[in-house]
Scaffold this active site. Structure first.
Site, PDB file in Angstrom:
ATOM      1  N   THR A  38       6.966  45.329  52.281  1.00  0.00           N
ATOM      2  CA  THR A  38       7.437  44.062  52.829  1.00  0.00           C
ATOM      3  C   THR A  38       6.397  43.388  53.705  1.00  0.00           C
ATOM      4  O   THR A  38       6.522  42.216  54.019  1.00  0.00           O
ATOM      5  CB  THR A  38       8.727  44.264  53.646  1.00  0.00           C
ATOM      6  OG1 THR A  38       8.600  45.489  54.363  1.00  0.00           O
ATOM      7  CG2 THR A  38       9.937  44.345  52.757  1.00  0.00           C
ATOM      8  N   HIS A  43       4.094  50.283  59.566  1.00  0.00           N
ATOM      9  CA  HIS A  43       4.381  50.431  60.992  1.00  0.00           C
ATOM     10  C   HIS A  43       4.768  51.874  61.256  1.00  0.00           C
ATOM     11  O   HIS A  43       4.858  52.667  60.310  1.00  0.00           O
ATOM     12  CB  HIS A  43       5.458  49.440  61.452  1.00  0.00           C
ATOM     13  CG  HIS A  43       6.716  49.474  60.641  1.00  0.00           C
ATOM     14  ND1 HIS A  43       7.643  50.464  60.784  1.00  0.00           N
ATOM     15  CD2 HIS A  43       7.190  48.651  59.668  1.00  0.00           C
ATOM     16  CE1 HIS A  43       8.646  50.254  59.945  1.00  0.00           C
ATOM     17  NE2 HIS A  43       8.392  49.170  59.248  1.00  0.00           N
ATOM     18  N   HIS A  46       7.034  54.173  59.252  1.00  0.00           N
ATOM     19  CA  HIS A  46       6.596  54.771  57.995  1.00  0.00           C
ATOM     20  C   HIS A  46       5.897  56.108  58.212  1.00  0.00           C
ATOM     21  O   HIS A  46       5.667  56.859  57.267  1.00  0.00           O
ATOM     22  CB  HIS A  46       5.588  53.847  57.294  1.00  0.00           C
ATOM     23  CG  HIS A  46       6.189  52.578  56.786  1.00  0.00           C
ATOM     24  ND1 HIS A  46       5.816  51.342  57.251  1.00  0.00           N
ATOM     25  CD2 HIS A  46       7.144  52.353  55.856  1.00  0.00           C
ATOM     26  CE1 HIS A  46       6.506  50.410  56.619  1.00  0.00           C
ATOM     27  NE2 HIS A  46       7.321  50.980  55.774  1.00  0.00           N
ATOM     28  N   LYS A  80      21.555  48.665  56.887  1.00  0.00           N
ATOM     29  CA  LYS A  80      20.517  48.361  57.854  1.00  0.00           C
ATOM     30  C   LYS A  80      19.515  47.366  57.270  1.00  0.00           C
ATOM     31  O   LYS A  80      18.894  46.600  57.982  1.00  0.00           O
ATOM     32  CB  LYS A  80      19.833  49.623  58.352  1.00  0.00           C
ATOM     33  CG  LYS A  80      19.210  50.486  57.287  1.00  0.00           C
ATOM     34  CD  LYS A  80      18.564  51.676  57.983  1.00  0.00           C
ATOM     35  CE  LYS A  80      17.919  52.698  57.132  1.00  0.00           C
ATOM     36  NZ  LYS A  80      17.444  52.573  55.857  1.00  0.00           N
ATOM     37  N   ARG A  84      16.958  41.623  50.075  1.00  0.00           N
ATOM     38  CA  ARG A  84      15.695  40.981  50.392  1.00  0.00           C
ATOM     39  C   ARG A  84      15.272  39.980  49.338  1.00  0.00           C
ATOM     40  O   ARG A  84      15.805  39.924  48.249  1.00  0.00           O
ATOM     41  CB  ARG A  84      14.619  42.049  50.528  1.00  0.00           C
ATOM     42  CG  ARG A  84      14.977  43.065  51.599  1.00  0.00           C
ATOM     43  CD  ARG A  84      13.753  43.619  52.235  1.00  0.00           C
ATOM     44  NE  ARG A  84      14.109  44.706  53.127  1.00  0.00           N
ATOM     45  CZ  ARG A  84      14.242  45.950  52.724  1.00  0.00           C
ATOM     46  NH1 ARG A  84      14.081  46.254  51.459  1.00  0.00           N
ATOM     47  NH2 ARG A  84      14.544  46.895  53.582  1.00  0.00           N
ATOM     48  N   GLN A 176      16.479  53.371  42.078  1.00  0.00           N
ATOM     49  CA  GLN A 176      15.657  54.394  42.716  1.00  0.00           C
ATOM     50  C   GLN A 176      15.636  55.672  41.883  1.00  0.00           C
ATOM     51  O   GLN A 176      14.608  56.346  41.788  1.00  0.00           O
ATOM     52  CB  GLN A 176      16.168  54.681  44.134  1.00  0.00           C
ATOM     53  CG  GLN A 176      15.228  55.586  44.898  1.00  0.00           C
ATOM     54  CD  GLN A 176      15.557  55.668  46.380  1.00  0.00           C
ATOM     55  OE1 GLN A 176      15.953  54.679  46.984  1.00  0.00           O
ATOM     56  NE2 GLN A 176      15.392  56.836  46.957  1.00  0.00           N
ATOM     57  N   ASP A 197      18.651  59.521  55.380  1.00  0.00           N
ATOM     58  CA  ASP A 197      19.517  58.467  54.840  1.00  0.00           C
ATOM     59  C   ASP A 197      19.266  58.250  53.350  1.00  0.00           C
ATOM     60  O   ASP A 197      20.026  57.560  52.685  1.00  0.00           O
ATOM     61  CB  ASP A 197      19.314  57.156  55.615  1.00  0.00           C
ATOM     62  CG  ASP A 197      17.866  56.686  55.573  1.00  0.00           C
ATOM     63  OD1 ASP A 197      16.969  57.534  55.396  1.00  0.00           O
ATOM     64  OD2 ASP A 197      17.640  55.479  55.710  1.00  0.00           O
ATOM     65  N   LYS A 234      16.600  52.300  69.044  1.00  0.00           N
ATOM     66  CA  LYS A 234      15.922  52.378  67.760  1.00  0.00           C
ATOM     67  C   LYS A 234      14.476  52.793  67.955  1.00  0.00           C
ATOM     68  O   LYS A 234      13.786  52.249  68.803  1.00  0.00           O
ATOM     69  CB  LYS A 234      15.959  51.003  67.092  1.00  0.00           C
ATOM     70  CG  LYS A 234      16.631  51.054  65.737  1.00  0.00           C
ATOM     71  CD  LYS A 234      16.429  49.763  64.992  1.00  0.00           C
ATOM     72  CE  LYS A 234      17.165  49.818  63.671  1.00  0.00           C
ATOM     73  NZ  LYS A 234      17.708  48.549  63.283  1.00  0.00           N
ATOM     74  N   LYS A 237      10.648  50.308  67.881  1.00  0.00           N
ATOM     75  CA  LYS A 237      10.794  48.880  68.149  1.00  0.00           C
ATOM     76  C   LYS A 237      10.511  48.606  69.621  1.00  0.00           C
ATOM     77  O   LYS A 237      10.880  49.371  70.480  1.00  0.00           O
ATOM     78  CB  LYS A 237      12.228  48.432  67.852  1.00  0.00           C
ATOM     79  CG  LYS A 237      12.596  48.550  66.405  1.00  0.00           C
ATOM     80  CD  LYS A 237      12.299  47.270  65.667  1.00  0.00           C
ATOM     81  CE  LYS A 237      12.755  47.434  64.237  1.00  0.00           C
ATOM     82  NZ  LYS A 237      12.413  46.459  63.320  1.00  0.00           N
ATOM     83  N   THR A 238       9.852  47.499  69.868  1.00  0.00           N
ATOM     84  CA  THR A 238       9.698  47.063  71.234  1.00  0.00           C
ATOM     85  C   THR A 238      10.130  45.614  71.285  1.00  0.00           C
ATOM     86  O   THR A 238      10.543  45.048  70.286  1.00  0.00           O
ATOM     87  CB  THR A 238       8.235  47.130  71.695  1.00  0.00           C
ATOM     88  OG1 THR A 238       7.485  46.210  70.920  1.00  0.00           O
ATOM     89  CG2 THR A 238       7.678  48.519  71.563  1.00  0.00           C
TER      90      THR A 238
END
Length: 432
Positions: A38, A43, A46, A80, A84, A176, A197, A234, A237-238
RNA sequence: GGGGAGAUACCAGAGUGGUCAAAUGGGGCAGACUGUAAAUCUGUUGGCGAAGCCUUCGGAGGUUCGAAUCCUCCUCCCCCCA
C-alpha cells in the site's frame, strides 16, 4: 538452534499446524509471508513478519515475500482494514521495488544460493484469473459453511456487528488460499507464516491445497502473536502516524526515539522479537532491566540494535547525540555553544520551518510565531493554551503568552529551537 | 419489493424547538510527579477575538422570531420478511 526453537524462546510462536517441526528437519523448506504494497515503504508493523523470514533463512530455509498486489486491494473482513482501492500497475511496481530494496537489508536475495530469498506478486497470477475459472477451480473445493466458520467472518455476520460484509471481503480467504496453492505448485512452498489474525486465512490455504491436490500435498501454517502494547494501545503508531523504515518518511532520530520510549514491559518482549541478539545476552539484559529499570538499559539496547539494523551505525550515533542534547542536561548555554554543522546534524530529524529575517528583526508575538510562522500549534487558541500550560520553550527556556521572538533568540545568528512539551522539538531557520 | 431502526465533534454515545459549540466515556494534547517510563492527579480538546462574533449535528430545501431537535425530498448504513 533450529527455526522452531529459535522462535519459541523469542515468544514468536502463537500457533502452528502439527508436523511442521518434522517437515523443517527433513528438508530445506520454502515459506512465505504476505505484505500489502500500500505504500512505497515498509513500516515497523511489517517488521515481525520480516524477522520471521530472517530467522527462517538463517536456519537454512528459503523465504518468499509475497507482495499482495491483488489481495491488498480487497482487505480481509477482520474489520481493521477497510476495503481498499485498486492501485495502478505502475504504482504497484514502484512500491514493490522500494520494498524489495528495504528487505534486502534483512534477506539475501542472491539467486545463486539454494535458499536465496524470492519476491513474488500475487497480482501476476490473479490479474488473468477469470471469475468463472476462479469459482470452478477454487470455489468448488471450499464450502461456504467452512468459510463462515472463520472468526473474521463470524464476527461480521453476528447480530452485534453493525457492519455488513461484502461478497468481496467474504471471498478474501479464497484469494489468499489461492496464493498459497500457486506458491505450493510453482515454488514448492509448504509453509505460510503471518500474524495470529491470519490463522484462518492460512488454514483455508492448507485446506485448499489438501482438497485440490490430495493427501500427499501437505502444507503448514505458523503464526506469531500480534504485537501489543502493555497499555492496550496500537503498536507502531504515533501522533504522526506510522513509523516507517524509509528515512525520508521517519527520520532516524524519530525512529530511534520511538524505540527508546518503549515501556518497561514491552521492551522485554520487543528485544526478543526485533533484535538478533542471542539468548544469553538478552537474558542478561532482561535481568539487569528488572533490577534497575530506571537505567533504561534495555530500551537503549533495543533502540540501538534496531536503528543500526534499519539505518546505520552513523545514523544511530547522530540520533544518540541529538537525544543527549535534547533530553540530557543541555541548557541554553550548551545550545549556544554548538557549532552550526553539529546543530544541523542533530536536528536533521526534527521538523523544520523557515522564517524571514525581516520578521524576526521586527519581533514576532509568540502566539503568531507558533501558528502562522511555524506549525507548532494549529490555532491561536491552542497556542495560548500551550503557553498557559507552560508547554512552550524557546531555546530550552520556558516562555509565556506575552513573549516576543526577536533577534536575541537566534542561535548562530540563524536558528531557533522551539519545544512543545517535553518531547516535541522544532527547528526554525531564519532566511536572509 | 415490504417492514423496522439509524446517520451527532477523533471514536463511542446523550441530546427531540430557545438556557447547545452540544452531556458522559474513551482517545489525543499539555502540566505536576518520574526514568524522555507506568500508574495517579490537574487542565484542555471547532475557528477568530478582550467581552463578543463566525462556521458545525449525513445532504438539499421548508416551517418558525428562533432548529441538532419539526416537515419534505435525497444519499448512505444496519436488521427482519419476501
Amino acid at each position: 538452534m533450529n527455526f522452531i526453537e529459535e522462535l519459541q524462546w523469542r515468544g514468536m510462536i502463537h500457533d502452528m499446524t502439527p508436523g511442521l517441526t518434522e517437515q523443517l528437519e527433513n528438508e530445506m523448506t520454502t515459506a512465505y509471508v504476505g505484505i500489502d504494497p500500500t505504500a512505497d515503504s515498509l513500516h515497523i508493523g511489517h517488521l515481525v513478519s520480516v524477522m520471521m523470514l530472517k530467522h527462517f533463512q538463517v536456519c537454512g530455509h528459503r523465504p518468499i515475500v509475497l507482495i499482495g498486489g491483488a489481495t491488498g486491494m480487497i482487505g480481509d473482513p477482520s474489520g481493521k482494514s477497510k476495503e481498499r482501492n485498486l492501485l495502478d500497475e505502475q504504482t504497484l511496481q514502484q512500491n514493490q521495488e522500494s520494498i524489495k530494496n528495504q528487505l534486502s537489508k534483512f534477506l539475501d536475495f542472491n539467486q545463486n544460493k539454494p535458499n536465496g530469498a524470492l519476491m513474488v506478486n500475487n497480482y501476476d497470477w490473479m490479474k488473468e484469473y477469470s471469475f468463472l475459472q476462479f469459482i470452478r477451480d477454487i470455489g468448488k473445493h471450499i464450502t461456504v459453511n467452512y468459510m463462515m466458520a472463520k472468526d473474521s467472518v463470524k464476527t461480521r455476520l453476528s447480530a452485534e456487528s453493525k457492519e455488513g460484509m461484502s461478497f468481496t471481503e467474504f471471498s478474501y480467504q479464497l484469494v489468499q488460499g489461492t496464493d498459497f496453492l500457486v506458491l505450493f505448485q510453482q515454488h514448492n512452498c509448504k509453509l505460510q507464516m503471518g500474524g495470529s489474525d491470519q490463522w484462518g486465512n492460512i488454514i483455508t490455504g492448507t485446506e485448499l491445497i489438501r482438497r485440490k491436490l490430495g493427501h500427499d500435498a501437505k502444507a503448514f501454517a505458523l503464526t506469531c502473536p500480534l504485537i501489543t502494547k502493555a497499555d492496550g494501545g496500537k503498536f507502531g503508531k504515533t501522533e504522526e502516524g506510522n513509523i516507517w523504515l524509509d528515512p525520508a518518511k521517519t527520520s532516524p532520530y524519530s525512529f530511534y526515539q520511538f524505540w527508546l520510549n518503549t515501556s518497561d514491559e514491552d521492551a522485554i518482549s520487543y528485544i526478543k522479537i526485533f533484535t538478533l541478539l542471542q539468548k544469553e545476552e538478552i537474558d542478561q539484559l532482561i535481568e539487569n532491566h528488572r533490577k534497575a529499570p530506571h537505567q533504561r538499559e534495555l530500551q537503549k539496547v533495543l533502540a540501538r540494535e534496531i536503528t543500526i539494523m534499519i539505518h546505520s551505525k552513523e545514523e544511530y550515533e547522530l540520533a544518540v547525540d541529538a537525544s543527549e542534547i535534547l533530553f540530557g542536561k543541555g541548557t541554553t548555554d550548551t545550545l549556544k555553544r554548538l557549532k552550526e554543522d553539529v546543530l544541523l546534524n542533530i536536528f536533521e530529524g526534527v521538523p523544520q520551518s523557515n522564517v524571514s529575517s525581516n520578521d524576526i528583526y521586527k519581533s514576532i508575538p509568540i502566539v503568531d510565531f507558533l501558528t502562522d510562522f511555524t506549525k507548532i500549534s494549529s490555532s491561536k487558541r491552542e497556542a495560548r493554551e500551550f503557553l498557559r500550560n507552560g508547554a512552550i520553550s524557546i531555546n530550552k527556556e520556558r516562555v509565556g503568552e506575552d513573549y516576543m521572538i526577536g533577534e536575541n533568540d537566534l542561535l548562530q545568528n540563524r536558528y531557533i529551537l522551539a519545544q512543545r512539551g517535553k518531547k516535541n522539538y522544532y527547528l526554525i531557520i531564519c532566511d536572509y
